[in-house]
Design a protein around this motif. Structure first.
Motif, PDB file in Angstrom:
ATOM      1  N   GLY A  83       0.792  -1.221   0.000  1.00  0.00           N
ATOM      2  CA  GLY A  83       0.000   0.000   0.000  1.00  0.00           C
ATOM      3  C   GLY A  83       0.827   1.274   0.000  1.00  0.00           C
ATOM      4  O   GLY A  83       0.278   2.363  -0.119  1.00  0.00           O
ATOM      5  N   GLY A  84       2.140   1.149   0.120  1.00  0.00           N
ATOM      6  CA  GLY A  84       2.985   2.336   0.039  1.00  0.00           C
ATOM      7  C   GLY A  84       2.813   3.314   1.187  1.00  0.00           C
ATOM      8  O   GLY A  84       3.157   4.480   1.070  1.00  0.00           O
ATOM      9  N   VAL A  85       2.272   2.854   2.299  1.00  0.00           N
ATOM     10  CA  VAL A  85       2.036   3.763   3.429  1.00  0.00           C
ATOM     11  C   VAL A  85       3.280   3.864   4.305  1.00  0.00           C
ATOM     12  O   VAL A  85       4.233   3.105   4.153  1.00  0.00           O
ATOM     13  CB  VAL A  85       0.840   3.298   4.282  1.00  0.00           C
ATOM     14  N   ILE A  86       3.272   4.823   5.217  1.00  0.00           N
ATOM     15  CA  ILE A  86       4.370   4.998   6.155  1.00  0.00           C
ATOM     16  C   ILE A  86       3.976   4.299   7.452  1.00  0.00           C
ATOM     17  O   ILE A  86       3.069   4.728   8.154  1.00  0.00           O
ATOM     18  CB  ILE A  86       4.682   6.485   6.366  1.00  0.00           C
ATOM     19  N   SER A  87       4.680   3.185   7.701  1.00  0.00           N
ATOM     20  CA  SER A  87       4.317   2.311   8.802  1.00  0.00           C
ATOM     21  C   SER A  87       4.496   3.008  10.146  1.00  0.00           C
ATOM     22  O   SER A  87       5.430   3.785  10.351  1.00  0.00           O
ATOM     23  CB  SER A  87       5.209   1.069   8.717  1.00  0.00           C
ATOM     24  N   GLU A  88       3.576   2.712  11.062  1.00  0.00           N
ATOM     25  CA  GLU A  88       3.704   3.176  12.447  1.00  0.00           C
ATOM     26  C   GLU A  88       5.065   2.790  13.023  1.00  0.00           C
ATOM     27  O   GLU A  88       5.683   3.553  13.747  1.00  0.00           O
ATOM     28  CB  GLU A  88       2.617   2.521  13.318  1.00  0.00           C
ATOM     29  N   ALA A  89       5.503   1.572  12.639  1.00  0.00           N
ATOM     30  CA  ALA A  89       6.756   1.062  13.198  1.00  0.00           C
ATOM     31  C   ALA A  89       7.947   1.928  12.792  1.00  0.00           C
ATOM     32  O   ALA A  89       8.989   1.913  13.443  1.00  0.00           O
ATOM     33  CB  ALA A  89       6.986  -0.385  12.738  1.00  0.00           C
ATOM     34  N   TRP A  90       7.793   2.686  11.681  1.00  0.00           N
ATOM     35  CA  TRP A  90       8.919   3.481  11.198  1.00  0.00           C
ATOM     36  C   TRP A  90       8.986   4.866  11.852  1.00  0.00           C
ATOM     37  O   TRP A  90      10.035   5.503  11.861  1.00  0.00           O
ATOM     38  CB  TRP A  90       8.814   3.718   9.686  1.00  0.00           C
ATOM     39  N   THR A  91       7.836   5.327  12.326  1.00  0.00           N
ATOM     40  CA  THR A  91       7.746   6.742  12.689  1.00  0.00           C
ATOM     41  C   THR A  91       8.701   7.115  13.821  1.00  0.00           C
ATOM     42  O   THR A  91       9.341   8.172  13.780  1.00  0.00           O
ATOM     43  CB  THR A  91       6.283   7.093  13.051  1.00  0.00           C
ATOM     44  N   ASP A  92       8.828   6.227  14.820  1.00  0.00           N
ATOM     45  CA  ASP A  92       9.749   6.516  15.927  1.00  0.00           C
ATOM     46  C   ASP A  92      11.167   6.754  15.410  1.00  0.00           C
ATOM     47  O   ASP A  92      11.821   7.727  15.784  1.00  0.00           O
ATOM     48  CB  ASP A  92       9.794   5.338  16.911  1.00  0.00           C
ATOM     49  N   ALA A  93      11.616   5.842  14.530  1.00  0.00           N
ATOM     50  CA  ALA A  93      12.995   5.935  14.044  1.00  0.00           C
ATOM     51  C   ALA A  93      13.196   7.192  13.189  1.00  0.00           C
ATOM     52  O   ALA A  93      14.221   7.880  13.300  1.00  0.00           O
ATOM     53  CB  ALA A  93      13.344   4.682  13.240  1.00  0.00           C
ATOM     54  N   LEU A  94      12.221   7.495  12.353  1.00  0.00           N
ATOM     55  CA  LEU A  94      12.382   8.648  11.462  1.00  0.00           C
ATOM     56  C   LEU A  94      12.313   9.956  12.256  1.00  0.00           C
ATOM     57  O   LEU A  94      13.042  10.909  11.955  1.00  0.00           O
ATOM     58  CB  LEU A  94      11.331   8.606  10.347  1.00  0.00           C
ATOM     59  N   GLU A  95      11.468   9.994  13.273  1.00  0.00           N
ATOM     60  CA  GLU A  95      11.418  11.191  14.123  1.00  0.00           C
ATOM     61  C   GLU A  95      12.758  11.366  14.852  1.00  0.00           C
ATOM     62  O   GLU A  95      13.287  12.476  14.958  1.00  0.00           O
ATOM     63  CB  GLU A  95      10.273  11.069  15.140  1.00  0.00           C
ATOM     64  N   ARG A  96      13.297  10.242  15.289  1.00  0.00           N
ATOM     65  CA  ARG A  96      14.606  10.265  15.966  1.00  0.00           C
ATOM     66  C   ARG A  96      15.676  10.827  15.012  1.00  0.00           C
ATOM     67  O   ARG A  96      16.555  11.581  15.423  1.00  0.00           O
ATOM     68  CB  ARG A  96      14.941   8.832  16.387  1.00  0.00           C
ATOM     69  N   ALA A  97      15.610  10.437  13.735  1.00  0.00           N
ATOM     70  CA  ALA A  97      16.584  10.921  12.749  1.00  0.00           C
ATOM     71  C   ALA A  97      16.499  12.438  12.603  1.00  0.00           C
ATOM     72  O   ALA A  97      17.529  13.131  12.536  1.00  0.00           O
ATOM     73  CB  ALA A  97      16.338  10.242  11.393  1.00  0.00           C
TER      74      ALA A  97
END
Lengths: 332, 332
Positions: B73-87
Motif C-alpha cells: 500500500g505504500g504507506v508509512i508504517s507506524e513502526a517506522w515513525t519513531d525511528a524517522l522522528e529520531r533521525a
C-alpha cells in the motif's frame, strides 16, 4: 462535481467583450440554464441577458453563480469577492475556471462553509482517478483533434453534440477544459490531472454506455504541440474514439506560443492521430474536418473547404458558417 | 530538491529482500554515499552494509535517512515513525519515494519543523514547472525508451552514465522516477507532474549544457502502454534526445498490468519513438538495444541478442551480463 442550474453568469467588471468569452460560451450553448447576468460597475461586456443583482437571481431560483470572466493573470479580483460572498450567503454555489482557486480566498471559503454551499474550481480536479486499464467499453465515442491548440475543438464538439441531439440521437458532450466544464456543468480538466492519470481520467469521463450512445469528447492540444502532446495522447488513448474530427485554423502561421514550430499538414495530422489511436481502438476513423475560417472572406473560405474535401476525400465544414450536419451524416 | 549525502539506508521491518529493492538500488549505484543500513526488529532484508542505529549514523556524519523499503500500500508504517522522528531530532533529513507523504505524518512534519530539517517526498514534485517552449538547447541527450514499463530503463540509464563517466565523458544521470531520484539525490518524478507540464518538466531537468556534455535521461512507461503513453511522449518531446536506447524484456507475455495488450515489436517501437521524437529533434537516432535477459539462460540470451543485432542492425546488450560499453562506443 456537477454545477447546479439555473446559473447567474457573473461578468464582474469585465474590461471588454473578450474578457467575458467564457460567459458568452455558456449563454450561447446553454441558454436554458442561464437566468441572467450580473454586472458590476465599470463592466464593459453585455451578453444581452436580463441584468440581475445577486439577490434578485437568488430570489428567482438561481442555484449557481458562474464566473464567466477572465482578467489579467487569472486572479480573483477584490472587486468580485463581495458579490461572490453575497451569492454564497444567499444560498447559491459559485463556479469558476480560473488559475486561482475560489477555495484559496479565505472569505469565500468561510462563506461556503458557513452556508453549506460549494465552490467549484473546475480547472482543478478534486477527485482521484485510476490509471487507465485500456478495456474496450460499449458505446460510441467521437474525439475532436487538432493541428494546434485553440483551433475550435470545443466549439466543434458542442456543435456536434447539439446536432446529434437535434436528430434525437442519444449523446453527451464530454468537457475536458474549464470553459467546456462551465458550459456543460461537469467534466474533467484533463491538462490539470496528474500525468499518470491522463488516460485514466479520459476513461472515467467516457464510461461504458448504450451501444448507440455517442460521447462527443472535447479534444485538447495537439500531438504536434511540444507543450501539450502528452495530454493529447493520453486523451486519445483513454477516450478510445471510434470517430475523429480534425479541427484546423488555416491562417495560423506557427504553433500557438511556439514561433519556431510550423503547423503540420492536415494529412499528417490525420495519419498520426489514427496511428496512435489504433492502440486502444483499431477501428478508429477520421470522419471529417472542421475548419475555423473566421479570418477568411466567404469566397476564400468556400475555396479552402472545397480544396480540403478534394485533397482528403472527407467532408470539410466551418461549424460556424455551415453547421456540422454533414459531419454527423457520415458518422458510423 | 537535492538529498544531502552521506545516507543511512532505512530498511525498516522489510518483509523480504524484494521489499528493500529501492535501498538495494541506492547501495549498488551510489555505494560512496551510503554510510550504513538501519534495520528494525523483524527486518528480513540485508544489503551487506554496516548496521547502524540512527544515533550512530548521525554521530558518524550521515546527513539523510533514505527510506529504501516499500510495504503493502505504500504507506508509512507506524513502526517506522519513531525511528524517522529520531533521525530528524538527530539533525538529519529524511527522504522517501512512497505514495504516502512523509509531510502528511504529523509527528514527522512537526519534528522537521522543530529541527529545521527537510522531508523529501520525492514522488511528489514541490516546484512549479513552465510549459515546454521546445527551444533547442546545447548539449547532448540520451533517453532510454521501452517496449513496456519495468523493462530496465533505469538500470540501463545508470549503467550508461557510469560507463560515460568511466571514460571521463562529462555526463549526468537525470532521474525521472522515485527510485532514480533516491539513487542520484535529485530529479523529477515526471509521472507525478500536472499533465500540462510533463514536457516542461523534462526541459527543466535537462537544461542547456556544454556541447560535449551528455544527459542520460531515465525513460518512463512506453508509447505503447495505454496507461502511461502521455508521460512517455511528454518526456520524449521535452528531453529532445539525440540518441535513444531501446529497452526490452523478451519473456514478457503482455503489457504490464494490461492482460489483453501484447507487446509491440522492437522495430515498431524504434520507428514510433523516432517518428514522434523528430518533432523536437529531427536528428534523433536509436543507437542500440538493452535487453533484460534475467529470465533466460546464458545460451538463449546470447542467441536472442545476436538475432536482435542481425534484425535491427544495432548493437544489443544485456547491461547486467555484458555492460553497456558497446552502446557507448556508438554514441554520436
Amino acid at each position: 462535481m456537477a454545477i447546479d442550474p439555473p446559473y447567474l453568469l457573473f461578468l464582474g467588471d469585465a474590461a471588454d467583450e473578450l474578457a467575458a468569452k467564457t460567459a458568452r460560451g455558456v449563454a450561447h450553448w446553454r441558454p436554458d440554464r442561464c437566468l441572467g447576468q450580473v454586472r458590476l460597475p465599470g463592466c464593459k461586456a453585455d451578453l444581452g441577458l436580463p441584468d440581475k443583482t445577486i439577490d434578485q437571481g437568488a430570489a428567482e431560483g438561481a442555484r449557481s453563480v458562474v464566473v464567466g470572466v477572465a482578467n489579467r493573470g487569472g486572479v480573483i479580483s477584490e472587486a468580485w469577492t463581495d458579490a461572490l460572498e453575497r451569492a454564497l450567503d444567499a444560498g447559491m454555489d459559485v463556479a469558476a475556471g480560473l488559475h486561482a482557486r475560489l477555495n484559496d480566498v479565505p472569505r469565500l471559503a468561510e462563506a461556503a462553509a458557513r452556508n453549506g454551499r460549494r465552490l467549484h474550481d473546475v480547472r482543478h480536479p478534486t477527485r482521484q482517478f485510476s490509471v487507465a486499464d485500456g478495456k474496450t467499453r460499449p458505446g460510441k465515442r467521437l474525439l475532436t483533434v487538432g493541428t494546434d491548440c485553440s483551433v475550435g475543438k470545443m466549439y466543434t464538439s458542442l456543435a456536434l453534440d447539439a446536432e446529434l441531439k437535434r436528430r434525437e440521437v442519444d449523446a453527451d458532450f464530454r468537457a475536458t477544459g474549464q470553459t467546456g466544464i462551465l458550459i456543460c456543468g461537469e467534466g474533467v480538466s484533463v491538462d490539470a490531472v496528474v500525468a499518470d492519470f491522463i488516460s485514466g481520467a479520459a476513461e472515467w469521463l467516457t464510461p461504458a454506455n448504450e451501444p448507440d450512445h455517442w460521447d462527443v469528447v472535447e479534444g485538447q492540444g495537439s500531438l504536434f504541440h511540444v507543450s501539450f502532446a502528452g495530454v493529447s495522447l493520453g486523451l486519445l488513448h483513454g477516450s478510445q474514439p471510434d470517430a475523429l474530427v480534425l479541427c484546423h485554423e488555416p491562417t495560423r502561421e506557427h504553433m500557438r506560443g511556439l514561433p519556431t514550430y510550423g503547423l503540420p499538414t492536415l494529412a499528417d495530422t490525420i495519419a498520426r492521430n489514427e496511428e496512435l489511436a489504433r492502440l486502444t481502438n483499431p477501428a478508429v476513423a477520421t470522419v471529417g474536418v472542421a475548419v475555423n475560417t473566421a479570418a477568411m472572406d466567404a469566397g476564400a473560405a468556400r475555396r479552402y473547404l472545397r480544396e480540403t474535401e478534394d485533397a482528403l476525400g472527407l467532408p470539410a465544414v466551418d461549424p460556424v458558417r455551415d453547421g456540422v450536419a454533414r459531419l454527423v451524416d457520415v458518422l458510423p
